[in-house]
Structures are given as structure tokens and as C-alpha cells.
Design a protein around this motif. Structure first.
Motif, PDB file in Angstrom:
ATOM      1  N   GLU A 230     104.929  13.016  -8.067  1.00  0.00           N
ATOM      2  CA  GLU A 230     104.916  12.083  -6.941  1.00  0.00           C
ATOM      3  C   GLU A 230     104.739  12.830  -5.623  1.00  0.00           C
ATOM      4  O   GLU A 230     104.007  12.386  -4.743  1.00  0.00           O
TER       5      GLU A 230
ATOM      6  N   CYS B 188     101.077  13.905  -5.359  1.00  0.00           N
ATOM      7  CA  CYS B 188     100.218  12.766  -5.001  1.00  0.00           C
ATOM      8  C   CYS B 188     100.389  12.403  -3.535  1.00  0.00           C
ATOM      9  O   CYS B 188      99.411  12.110  -2.842  1.00  0.00           O
ATOM     10  N   SER B 189     101.612  12.445  -3.059  1.00  0.00           N
ATOM     11  CA  SER B 189     101.878  12.142  -1.651  1.00  0.00           C
ATOM     12  C   SER B 189     101.209  13.168  -0.739  1.00  0.00           C
ATOM     13  O   SER B 189     100.610  12.810   0.273  1.00  0.00           O
TER      14      SER B 189
END
Length: 119
Positions: A9, A12-13
Motif C-alpha cells: 500500500e 502504491c501510494s
């Protein structure tokens, strides 16, 4: 949440912002770069080959890099940078996000970005 999913995550951020991706695309070629060169390259990619890049636009990119993108990437050990010299170097954390960055690069809307392989 597992450590693996939280790291995914975070990756991806980090890669959700185009200026961070453009920075990493450029650094991936040589594993190092200079802030002034990176700003010029990002400006050219954002404005396109025929776009005009004025000093105000370059300044906006420079400010966003030094106040947002570079510190964020450094926090995740993806880069190391020295604002005095302008040197930016990829760190070990880059290798963890490289496969995801390659996937992002393949789907970029700008052909000149897609066509250069990450080394």
C-alpha cells in the motif's frame, strides 16, 4: 494487516504521484541524478516536447520535489539526496518497488516514457 500488504500500500501510494514516478524513471537509468536535471526532465515530460517550460513552472516542480517528493521517498529508503549539491541517489528500497514502477511505466500515457526501459 500484514507487513507485506502495508508495504504494498505504501509503494502504491508513493507511485500514485506522477512527479515521483517521473523522478524514479529518470533515476532508474543511472541510479543517480542531479536535482536541476531531474527538474528539467520532469518539466519536459509534463509539458510535452512542444510545451514551453518557463522558470515559474520549473520553480513549482523544484519546490514540490524538495518539500514533498524527495523527503517522502527518502523516508522509505528509496532515495538519498543532498540539497546543497543537488545529488540524488537510489537506495536499496528502490529495488523493492522496481517491479511495481515497471508496471506503472508500461501504462503511462506518454509514449516517450513508456518506450525507455528501466535498467
Amino acid at each position: 494487516m500484514t507487513e507485506t500488504s502495508s508495504r504494498m500500500e505504501a509503494a502504491c501510494s508513493l507511485l500514485a504521484e506522477s512527479e515521483r514516478r517521473y523522478l524514479l524513471y529518470q533515476l532508474a537509468e543511472t541510479r543517480r541524478g542531479n536535482l536541476e536535471d531531474v527538474v528539467s526532465e520532469i518539466a519536459a515530460w509534463e509539458r510535452g516536447e512542444d510545451g514551453t517550460v518557463d522558470s515559474e513552472y520549473r520553480q513549482r516542480i523544484y519546490v514540490s520535489l524538495i518539500h514533498n517528493h524527495l523527503p517522502r521517498l527518502a523516508d522509505y529508503d528509496i532515495i538519498d539526496y543532498d540539497l546543497r549539491s543537488g545529488d540524488i541517489v537510489l537506495e536499496e528500497g528502490f529495488d523493492e518497488i522496481r517491479p511495481l514502477l515497471e508496471q506503472f511505466k508500461q501504462t503511462e500515457s506518454k509514449p516517450e516514457i513508456r518506450e525507455t526501459p528501466l535498467l
